[in-house]
Design a protein around this motif. Structure first.
Motif, PDB file in Angstrom:
ATOM      1  N   ILE A  32      10.764  -7.950  -1.430  1.00 23.23           N
ATOM      2  CA  ILE A  32      10.499  -6.738  -2.201  1.00 23.23           C
ATOM      3  C   ILE A  32       9.015  -6.678  -2.549  1.00 23.23           C
ATOM      4  O   ILE A  32       8.360  -7.713  -2.693  1.00 23.23           O
ATOM      5  N   ASN A  33       8.497  -5.453  -2.667  1.00 20.74           N
ATOM      6  CA  ASN A  33       7.093  -5.310  -3.056  1.00 20.74           C
ATOM      7  C   ASN A  33       6.985  -5.159  -4.574  1.00 20.74           C
ATOM      8  O   ASN A  33       7.982  -5.176  -5.298  1.00 20.74           O
ATOM      9  N   GLU A  34       5.745  -5.006  -5.058  1.00 25.08           N
ATOM     10  CA  GLU A  34       5.519  -5.007  -6.508  1.00 25.08           C
ATOM     11  C   GLU A  34       6.168  -3.814  -7.194  1.00 25.08           C
ATOM     12  O   GLU A  34       6.683  -3.930  -8.310  1.00 25.08           O
ATOM     13  N   ARG A  35       6.142  -2.642  -6.551  1.00 25.55           N
ATOM     14  CA  ARG A  35       6.742  -1.457  -7.176  1.00 25.55           C
ATOM     15  C   ARG A  35       8.251  -1.631  -7.349  1.00 25.55           C
ATOM     16  O   ARG A  35       8.817  -1.266  -8.376  1.00 25.55           O
ATOM     17  N   ALA A  36       8.892  -2.189  -6.338  1.00 25.08           N
ATOM     18  CA  ALA A  36      10.328  -2.452  -6.459  1.00 25.08           C
ATOM     19  C   ALA A  36      10.583  -3.534  -7.503  1.00 25.08           C
ATOM     20  O   ALA A  36      11.558  -3.466  -8.265  1.00 25.08           O
ATOM     21  N   ALA A  37       9.702  -4.519  -7.556  1.00 30.85           N
ATOM     22  CA  ALA A  37       9.860  -5.601  -8.532  1.00 30.85           C
ATOM     23  C   ALA A  37       9.790  -5.062  -9.955  1.00 30.85           C
ATOM     24  O   ALA A  37      10.546  -5.488 -10.836  1.00 30.85           O
ATOM     25  N   SER A  53       0.816  -1.215   0.000  1.00 32.73           N
ATOM     26  CA  SER A  53       0.000   0.000   0.000  1.00 32.73           C
ATOM     27  C   SER A  53       0.851   1.266   0.000  1.00 32.73           C
ATOM     28  O   SER A  53       0.355   2.346  -0.312  1.00 32.73           O
ATOM     29  N   VAL A  54       2.124   1.136   0.337  1.00 31.44           N
ATOM     30  CA  VAL A  54       3.021   2.293   0.336  1.00 31.44           C
ATOM     31  C   VAL A  54       3.344   2.682  -1.108  1.00 31.44           C
ATOM     32  O   VAL A  54       3.690   1.824  -1.909  1.00 31.44           O
ATOM     33  N   PRO A  55       3.218   3.978  -1.459  1.00 31.66           N
ATOM     34  CA  PRO A  55       3.480   4.396  -2.850  1.00 31.66           C
ATOM     35  C   PRO A  55       4.976   4.480  -3.154  1.00 31.66           C
ATOM     36  O   PRO A  55       5.472   5.492  -3.644  1.00 31.66           O
ATOM     37  N   ALA A  56       5.694   3.447  -2.840  1.00 33.02           N
ATOM     38  CA  ALA A  56       7.142   3.419  -3.082  1.00 33.02           C
ATOM     39  C   ALA A  56       7.575   1.976  -3.272  1.00 33.02           C
ATOM     40  O   ALA A  56       6.936   1.052  -2.761  1.00 33.02           O
ATOM     41  N   GLY A  57       8.652   1.788  -4.024  1.00 32.76           N
ATOM     42  CA  GLY A  57       9.249   0.472  -4.108  1.00 32.76           C
ATOM     43  C   GLY A  57      10.016   0.196  -2.833  1.00 32.76           C
ATOM     44  O   GLY A  57      10.719   1.071  -2.318  1.00 32.76           O
ATOM     45  N   ILE A  58       9.881  -1.002  -2.298  1.00 38.49           N
ATOM     46  CA  ILE A  58      10.537  -1.347  -1.030  1.00 38.49           C
ATOM     47  C   ILE A  58      11.376  -2.608  -1.214  1.00 38.49           C
ATOM     48  O   ILE A  58      10.890  -3.623  -1.709  1.00 38.49           O
ATOM     49  N   VAL A  59      12.625  -2.506  -0.827  1.00 41.74           N
ATOM     50  CA  VAL A  59      13.517  -3.663  -0.759  1.00 41.74           C
ATOM     51  C   VAL A  59      13.998  -3.753   0.687  1.00 41.74           C
ATOM     52  O   VAL A  59      14.641  -2.829   1.189  1.00 41.74           O
ATOM     53  N   GLY A  90       8.085 -10.439  -3.622  1.00 42.56           N
ATOM     54  CA  GLY A  90       8.088 -11.492  -2.602  1.00 42.56           C
ATOM     55  C   GLY A  90       9.472 -11.725  -2.030  1.00 42.56           C
ATOM     56  O   GLY A  90      10.323 -10.827  -2.016  1.00 42.56           O
ATOM     57  N   ASN A  91       9.692 -12.937  -1.572  1.00 40.85           N
ATOM     58  CA  ASN A  91      10.950 -13.277  -0.902  1.00 40.85           C
ATOM     59  C   ASN A  91      12.038 -13.626  -1.920  1.00 40.85           C
ATOM     60  O   ASN A  91      11.782 -14.258  -2.948  1.00 40.85           O
ATOM     61  N   HIS A  92      13.264 -13.205  -1.612  1.00 45.52           N
ATOM     62  CA  HIS A  92      14.419 -13.467  -2.465  1.00 45.52           C
ATOM     63  C   HIS A  92      15.637 -13.726  -1.579  1.00 45.52           C
ATOM     64  O   HIS A  92      15.657 -13.350  -0.402  1.00 45.52           O
ATOM     65  N   ARG A  93      16.643 -14.292  -2.175  1.00 42.44           N
ATOM     66  CA  ARG A  93      17.952 -14.277  -1.524  1.00 42.44           C
ATOM     67  C   ARG A  93      18.566 -12.902  -1.772  1.00 42.44           C
ATOM     68  O   ARG A  93      18.511 -12.375  -2.887  1.00 42.44           O
ATOM     69  N   ALA A  94      19.136 -12.335  -0.730  1.00 37.81           N
ATOM     70  CA  ALA A  94      19.677 -10.977  -0.831  1.00 37.81           C
ATOM     71  C   ALA A  94      20.702 -10.868  -1.953  1.00 37.81           C
ATOM     72  O   ALA A  94      20.721  -9.896  -2.701  1.00 37.81           O
ATOM     73  N   ARG A  95      21.520 -11.856  -2.111  1.00 38.74           N
ATOM     74  CA  ARG A  95      22.571 -11.792  -3.131  1.00 38.74           C
ATOM     75  C   ARG A  95      21.993 -11.781  -4.542  1.00 38.74           C
ATOM     76  O   ARG A  95      22.610 -11.273  -5.479  1.00 38.74           O
ATOM     77  N   ASP A  96      20.756 -12.339  -4.696  1.00 35.77           N
ATOM     78  CA  ASP A  96      20.141 -12.361  -6.020  1.00 35.77           C
ATOM     79  C   ASP A  96      19.591 -10.992  -6.415  1.00 35.77           C
ATOM     80  O   ASP A  96      19.268 -10.776  -7.587  1.00 35.77           O
ATOM     81  N   LEU A  97      19.464 -10.084  -5.453  1.00 36.39           N
ATOM     82  CA  LEU A  97      18.970  -8.737  -5.755  1.00 36.39           C
ATOM     83  C   LEU A  97      20.108  -7.764  -6.042  1.00 36.39           C
ATOM     84  O   LEU A  97      19.862  -6.664  -6.545  1.00 36.39           O
TER      85      LEU A  97
END
Length: 439
Positions: free
Chosen positions: A171-176, A154-160, A184-191
């Motif tokens: 990460i949320n959809e905007r960041a995606a 719901s936050v109007p920002a991409g979040i990692v 959703g969930n990721h390994r940190a190194r993959d981001l």
């Protein structure tokens, strides 16, 4: 909900049913108000919840022995589950986390057999309580996680969000959308690579690489930088969770393009004359002060030209104020085009304009002024059906921006150019007049 805990509770119910010979055994999660909101049973039966608040079961002092069921008001759901009323029942309290009245409910349609291990059933209370508590806690964790997901979406920002373990991230959809990977969930190194790729796409990637490179090894750094992606500008705020990098790190990607465009437009409007679109007097004075300060560092000269539209009141009286406005717009355009790109030109007020020439030679000021005068007078201005002959008078003053001088040079040049303008008008208008050089 934890399938493992639910299955384990159903298994305990099955074990209790075998041990006691009961027709129905239920591990029931009961709230403080007596509402049974969840249960595992054997045999398995559909469950939609029921109230035991007025059944008498929760108030009875249970000793571990079955008692006659006739003295209790059982919910209809239990009667349907048994296909009739029970003859005997046993309730084994098993208080669980957040559901203090929970327990194991054992029901017989006939009399319990003495050969069964019914007295051993209360020994299951601890296991039932533990499994009910574990199930409820895991359900709470899922609820909190879902609430967190709802919040970050719901936050109007991409979040990692990088977890403190340095391994996991979400990460949320905007960041995606920005990073080109699923939410959703990721390994940190993959981001790391998608974030680096996004940064390298930025117009100011060199500046960003330098800024973030300076923070390598500093787990607690915080910064807010704009990432310029073509026509878009993304404000990227990163900081450690709760101020400590050991708890993790959050990256917030906010599209501030609209805000920056609005701010730029507001600045433009504040600095512009609304009629002609050229700078207004306030902007001219502020910018001129900066130019003169720069000239003082090198001892170069500056010149001010004061431009006034001749007989402007007569134009308004003869053709109307809308025609006068159109004349001012055309005069401003022609004068601006006659100047050099580096010269500053503004509306000073009414039908008067002003120009600042930076680093002119002695002969530049009168030459530029004459070019402006000719540009205006060369062609009549068409306003509707009228062709209006328009001329301007110009006064010019030249001065030295001396290093270390505290003399208000701009005010002095404007005053001298204004005096020269007065002489140009007194001398017949449509001409240029240079200010007398000061001794």
């Amino acid at each position: 909900m934890s399938t493992t805990d639910s299955d384990a509770l159903a298994g305990l119910c099955h074990f209790a049913q075998l041990a006691s010979g009961a027709d129905l055994v239920m591990a029931v999660e009961i709230e403080a108000n007596g509402w049974a909101g969840w249960a595992a049973s054997f045999p398995a039966m559909p469950f939609s919840g029921f109230s035991l608040a007025r059944s008498g079961i929760l108030e009875h002092g249970w000793s571990g022995e079955p008692v006659a069921a006739a003295g209790f008001r059982l919910p209809t759901a239990l009667l349907h589950g048994l296909n009739g009323p029970p003859a005997r029942l046993l309730f084994v309290p098993a208080p669980s986390l957040g559901a203090p009245l929970s327990g194991l409910l054992v029901l017989w349609k006939g009399e319990p057999s003495a050969t069964h291990l019914t007295p051993q059933v209360p020994l299951l209370a601890t296991s039932v309580a533990r499994l009910l508590s574990a199930r409820r806690e895991k359900l709470r964790e899922v609820t909190v996680q879902n609430q967190f997901i709802d919040l970050v979406e719901s936050v109007p920002a991409g979040i990692v969000l990088m977890e403190g373990d340095g391994v996991s991230a979400v990460i949320n959809e905007r960041a995606a959308d920005l990073l080109g990977c699923p939410p959703g969930n990721h390994r940190a190194r993959d981001l790391a690579e998608p974030m680096r790729t996004l940064r390298q796409r930025c117009d100011n990637h060199a500046e960003l690489e330098q800024a973030y490179g300076a923070q390598v090894g500093n787990v607690s750094f915080a910064s807010t930088l704009n990432w310029a992606l073509g026509e878009r500008t993304i404000e990227v705020d990163t900081h450690p969770v709760r101020g400590n990098g050991e708890y993790g790190r959050i990256w917030l990607f906010t599209d501030v393009t609209a805000e920056l465009l609005m701010a730029a437009e507001l600045r433009r409007l504040a600095a512009s004359d609304p009629l002609t679109g050229i700078p207004n007097r306030r902007h001219f004075e502020e910018r001129s002060a900066q130019i003169i300060a720069a000239r003082q560092a090198t001892g170069h000269s500056v010149a001010v030209l004061m431009v006034d539209v001749d007989h402007f009141k007569k134009i308004n009286d003869s053709h109307g104020h809308p025609a006068g406005d159109e004349v001012l717009k055309v005069v401003a355009k022609r004068c601006r085009e006659a100047l050099r790109e580096r010269d500053l030109f503004a509306r000073f007020g009414g039908e008067e304009f002003v120009a600042l020439l930076a680093a002119p030679a002695v002969e530049d000021a009168p030459a530029v002024a004459e070019r402006m005068r000719q540009a205006v007078a060369a062609t009549p201005i068409d306003v509707g059906d009228a062709r209006i002959n328009v001329t301007v008078s110009i006064g010019a003053a030249l001065g030295e921006a001396l290093p270390g001088s505290d003399q208000p040079l701009l005010a002095e040049l404007i005053a001298r150019a204004d005096e020269a303008l007065y002489r140009a008008k007194a001398g017949g208008r449509n001409r240029v007049s240079m200010a007398v050089e000061q001794a």
